[in-house]
Design a protein around this motif. Structure first.
Motif, PDB file in Angstrom:
ATOM      1  N   VAL A  46       1.369  -1.167   0.217  1.00 30.02           N
ATOM      2  CA  VAL A  46       0.053  -0.532   0.086  1.00 30.02           C
ATOM      3  C   VAL A  46       1.093   1.584   0.115  1.00 30.02           C
ATOM      4  N   LEU A  47       0.753   2.054  -1.075  1.00 26.97           N
ATOM      5  CA  LEU A  47       1.651   3.716  -1.016  1.00 26.97           C
ATOM      6  C   LEU A  47       1.141   4.349   0.282  1.00 26.97           C
ATOM      7  N   MET A  48       2.357   5.477   0.718  1.00 26.41           N
ATOM      8  CA  MET A  48       1.896   5.511   2.135  1.00 26.41           C
ATOM      9  C   MET A  48       2.141   7.006   1.277  1.00 26.41           C
ATOM     10  N   PRO A  49       1.797   8.409   1.917  1.00 26.17           N
ATOM     11  CA  PRO A  49       2.067   9.840   1.054  1.00 26.17           C
ATOM     12  C   PRO A  49       3.587  10.118   1.026  1.00 26.17           C
ATOM     13  N   GLU A  50       4.731   9.802   0.918  1.00 31.35           N
ATOM     14  CA  GLU A  50       5.911   9.924   0.478  1.00 31.35           C
ATOM     15  C   GLU A  50       5.986   8.963  -0.931  1.00 31.35           C
ATOM     16  N   ASP A  51       4.976   8.291  -0.638  1.00 30.59           N
ATOM     17  CA  ASP A  51       5.217   7.195  -2.300  1.00 30.59           C
ATOM     18  C   ASP A  51       4.617   8.379  -3.241  1.00 30.59           C
ATOM     19  N   THR A  52       3.945   8.934  -2.565  1.00 31.86           N
ATOM     20  CA  THR A  52       2.739   8.721  -4.249  1.00 31.86           C
ATOM     21  C   THR A  52       3.509  10.934  -4.640  1.00 31.86           C
ATOM     22  N   VAL A  53       3.676  11.375  -3.773  1.00 27.60           N
ATOM     23  CA  VAL A  53       5.173  12.239  -3.498  1.00 27.60           C
ATOM     24  C   VAL A  53       6.398  12.090  -4.207  1.00 27.60           C
ATOM     25  N   SER A  54       6.476  10.471  -4.018  1.00 24.40           N
ATOM     26  CA  SER A  54       8.075  11.121  -4.534  1.00 24.40           C
ATOM     27  C   SER A  54       7.730  10.757  -6.124  1.00 24.40           C
ATOM     28  N   LEU A  55       6.305   9.766  -6.160  1.00 22.93           N
ATOM     29  CA  LEU A  55       6.243   9.040  -7.400  1.00 22.93           C
ATOM     30  C   LEU A  55       5.778   9.828  -8.470  1.00 22.93           C
ATOM     31  N   MET A  56       5.232  11.312  -7.838  1.00 22.75           N
ATOM     32  CA  MET A  56       4.587  12.656  -8.884  1.00 22.75           C
ATOM     33  C   MET A  56       6.468  13.730  -9.448  1.00 22.75           C
ATOM     34  N   LYS A  57       7.140  13.195  -8.157  1.00 17.83           N
ATOM     35  CA  LYS A  57       8.508  14.329  -8.925  1.00 17.83           C
ATOM     36  C   LYS A  57       9.094  13.151  -9.744  1.00 17.83           C
ATOM     37  N   SER A  58       9.111  11.921  -9.847  1.00 15.82           N
ATOM     38  CA  SER A  58       9.675  11.478 -10.837  1.00 15.82           C
ATOM     39  C   SER A  58       9.837  11.365 -12.284  1.00 15.82           C
ATOM     40  N   ILE A  59       8.351  12.141 -12.259  1.00 19.99           N
ATOM     41  CA  ILE A  59       7.958  12.862 -14.171  1.00 19.99           C
ATOM     42  C   ILE A  59       7.410  13.889 -14.218  1.00 19.99           C
ATOM     43  N   THR A  60       7.028  14.445 -13.222  1.00 17.60           N
ATOM     44  CA  THR A  60       5.872  15.744 -13.395  1.00 17.60           C
ATOM     45  C   THR A  60       7.500  17.296 -13.947  1.00 17.60           C
ATOM     46  N   PRO A  61       7.100  17.494 -14.714  1.00 18.27           N
ATOM     47  CA  PRO A  61       7.705  19.050 -15.428  1.00 18.27           C
ATOM     48  C   PRO A  61       7.705  19.846 -14.195  1.00 18.27           C
ATOM     49  N   GLU A  62       9.050  20.909 -14.502  1.00 17.13           N
ATOM     50  CA  GLU A  62       8.355  21.715 -13.224  1.00 17.13           C
ATOM     51  C   GLU A  62       7.085  23.040 -13.464  1.00 17.13           C
ATOM     52  N   ARG A  63       7.161  23.159 -14.374  1.00 14.69           N
ATOM     53  CA  ARG A  63       5.869  23.996 -14.682  1.00 14.69           C
ATOM     54  C   ARG A  63       4.983  23.507 -14.234  1.00 14.69           C
ATOM     55  N   ALA A  64       4.625  21.910 -14.889  1.00 12.69           N
ATOM     56  CA  ALA A  64       3.000  21.588 -13.951  1.00 12.69           C
ATOM     57  C   ALA A  64       3.648  21.369 -12.281  1.00 12.69           C
ATOM     58  N   MET A  65       4.801  21.471 -11.776  1.00 12.81           N
ATOM     59  CA  MET A  65       4.926  21.806 -10.743  1.00 12.81           C
ATOM     60  C   MET A  65       4.195  22.253 -10.067  1.00 12.81           C
ATOM     61  N   GLU A  67       1.989  24.354 -10.881  1.00 18.42           N
ATOM     62  CA  GLU A  67       0.949  25.006 -11.379  1.00 18.42           C
ATOM     63  C   GLU A  67      -0.178  23.758 -10.282  1.00 18.42           C
ATOM     64  N   LEU A  68       0.685  23.165  -9.993  1.00 26.23           N
ATOM     65  CA  LEU A  68      -0.086  21.618  -8.711  1.00 26.23           C
ATOM     66  C   LEU A  68       0.326  22.279  -7.392  1.00 26.23           C
ATOM     67  N   GLN A  69       1.460  23.833  -6.843  1.00 23.75           N
ATOM     68  CA  GLN A  69       1.696  24.500  -5.715  1.00 23.75           C
ATOM     69  C   GLN A  69       0.260  25.725  -5.757  1.00 23.75           C
ATOM     70  N   GLN A  70       0.339  26.394  -7.340  1.00 20.20           N
ATOM     71  CA  GLN A  70      -0.856  27.375  -6.854  1.00 20.20           C
ATOM     72  C   GLN A  70      -2.444  26.398  -6.768  1.00 20.20           C
ATOM     73  N   GLU A  71      -2.411  25.871  -8.110  1.00 19.11           N
ATOM     74  CA  GLU A  71      -4.131  25.552  -8.009  1.00 19.11           C
ATOM     75  C   GLU A  71      -4.401  24.602  -7.661  1.00 19.11           C
ATOM     76  N   GLY A  72      -3.234  23.433  -6.861  1.00 16.87           N
ATOM     77  CA  GLY A  72      -3.676  22.524  -6.591  1.00 16.87           C
ATOM     78  C   GLY A  72      -4.191  20.481  -7.300  1.00 16.87           C
ATOM     79  N   THR A  73      -3.746  21.282  -8.501  1.00 11.39           N
ATOM     80  CA  THR A  73      -3.949  20.178  -9.994  1.00 11.39           C
ATOM     81  C   THR A  73      -2.762  20.699 -11.030  1.00 11.39           C
ATOM     82  N   ARG A  92      -4.055  17.160  -5.492  1.00 13.58           N
ATOM     83  CA  ARG A  92      -4.146  16.575  -4.156  1.00 13.58           C
ATOM     84  C   ARG A  92      -5.863  17.012  -3.431  1.00 13.58           C
ATOM     85  N   GLN A  93      -5.145  16.020  -2.399  1.00 11.12           N
ATOM     86  CA  GLN A  93      -6.830  15.840  -1.678  1.00 11.12           C
ATOM     87  C   GLN A  93      -6.310  15.439  -0.470  1.00 11.12           C
ATOM     88  N   LYS A  94      -7.185  15.719   0.327  1.00 11.89           N
ATOM     89  CA  LYS A  94      -6.972  15.760   1.889  1.00 11.89           C
ATOM     90  C   LYS A  94      -5.662  15.598   2.053  1.00 11.89           C
TER      91      LYS A  94
END
Length: 387
Positions: A46-65, A67-73, A92-94
């Motif tokens: 089962v994935l933990m919060p730190e797992d999903t963050v790490s997996l997201m960072k491995s493929i997400t470009p800076e521009r999208a990062m 946008e995620l910070q500002q808009e939540g998606t 982001r959810q919860k």
């Protein structure tokens, strides 16, 4: 290579090898595939919060990062080497990070592979008009659009401009010139891209989604002024599609919009994807309406409730209702009754048709469709031979 990159590569390879349509990465559950329309969890931890963050960072470009910070998606597309492309939604959810990755097929499909009505090829030679592809999320609208754009690219000398969020299928220049513009990278909005695009000498314009009044108005205007415009809507059925477009506008403008729409609309495809019963994978069911003079009159006179009847009698034009196409797929043994009824526009009527069909073959079919709208609480028993 970092551990998170290795894990993400393994997950993406699993998606490709299993021919899954989507990969879901959420906290509190193992990575989950969507196979033939159904969710299947992978046999891993089962994935933990730190797992999903790490997996997201491995493929997400800076521009999208950002946008995620500002808009939540954030939404973006990325290439997994030369193996595949993915469309990604990270959100982001919860307070935690989740990802949904859609596998984009590595090649463009033909009309025959998708099962599109052959008449559509003739419509693609039209110099102007609004061609709508509708259906719920994940029903293959983007693939259908890509197939039609590729057919034009292959057979005609046209200037094609696509406006997408994000770009999914890449179209190389063939007989046509294809310029693909991505929302947030090349253009700020669909409506602005449409207005500006009309100054770039286009013959064909493809809009990823008609999300708001401005975009709908710009698409209708482009179709009226001599362009072939493709667009999508999250509606089901030609009748519902026409009503949705008109209802977006203020009441005092709706009569004028009906007139504009009746003149500009060329055809509507409404589609659903169903699991195949005869083999692995999924099959598309289509409703297809081409706008004859009679249909134009129905739209203009606000009598869209008669469109279904016109489609039923328009078989010589290649028209077909969604439920009728699903019934034909059921007759051929390609889909089950359960899957057809769950996706039907009028499940009670389709259920009755299936029951009559089975009775003619000496079998009894029992189905209960609960719920006032006939959509919820579907419970279907097995077919039984009277004994």
């Amino acid at each position: 290579m970092s551990e998170r990159m290795i894990l993400m590569e393994k997950l993406l390879m699993t998606v490709i090898e299993q021919d899954a349509s989507d990969l879901h990465i959420v906290v509190g559950r193992p990575p989950t595939l969507r196979l033939n329309g159904r969710l299947v969890s992978l046999k891993t931890r089962v994935l933990m919060p730190e797992d999903t963050v790490s997996l997201m960072k491995s493929i997400t470009p800076e521009r999208a990062m950002q946008e995620l910070q500002q808009e939540g998606t954030a939404d973006y597309g990325f290439a997994f080497g030369d193996k595949a492309r993915f469309r990604v939604s990270v959100f982001r959810q919860k307070g935690r990070i989740s990802l949904a990755l859609r596998l984009i097929p590595h090649r463009l499909y033909t009309f025959e592979e998708i099962g599109l009505p052959p008449l559509i090829k003739q419509l693609l030679y039209q110099p102007r008009g609004l061609f709508l592809v509708t259906g719920p999320t994940g029903c293959g609208k983007t693939t259908t659009l890509a197939t039609m754009v590729d057919y034009i690219n292959e057979h005609m000398d046209r200037h094609i401009i696509t406006i997408e969020d994000p770009i999914e299928y890449y179209h190389p220049h063939k007989k046509s010139i294809v310029n693909q513009r991505e929302l947030g990278v090349d253009v700020p909005s669909f409506s602005e891209a449409l207005r500006r695009g009309m100054r770039a000498d286009p013959d064909v314009m493809m809009v990823g989604e008609m999300r708001d009044l401005d975009t709908i108005q710009a698409a209708i205007t482009a179709a009226e002024t001599g362009h072939l415009v493709f667009a999508t809507l999250h509606t089901t059925g030609a009748e519902g599609t026409c009503n949705r477009i008109v209802d977006v506008f203020p009441t005092d403008q709706q009569e004028q919009v009906r007139v504009q729409l009746s003149v500009s609309i060329l055809a509507v495809i409404s589609q659903q994807l169903l699991p195949r019963a005869d083999q692995g994978g999924r099959v598309a069911a289509f409703e297809f309406m081409v706008t004859t003079p009679a249909v134009r009159n129905l739209i203009r006179e606000n009598k869209t409730y008669n469109i279904d009847s016109h489609i039923q009698t328009g078989k010589r034009y290649g028209m077909v209702l969604l439920d009728m196409h699903m019934f034909e797929l059921y007759e051929q043994g390609i889909v089950t009754a359960q899957d057809a009824l769950l996706k039907a526009r009028k499940p009670r009527e389709l259920e009755q048709k299936i029951r009559q069909y089975e009775a003619s073959r000496g079998r009894v079919f029992t189905a209960t469709v609960a719920g006032e709208d006939g959509q919820a609480g579907l419970d279907i028993t097995e077919l039984q031979t009277p004994g």
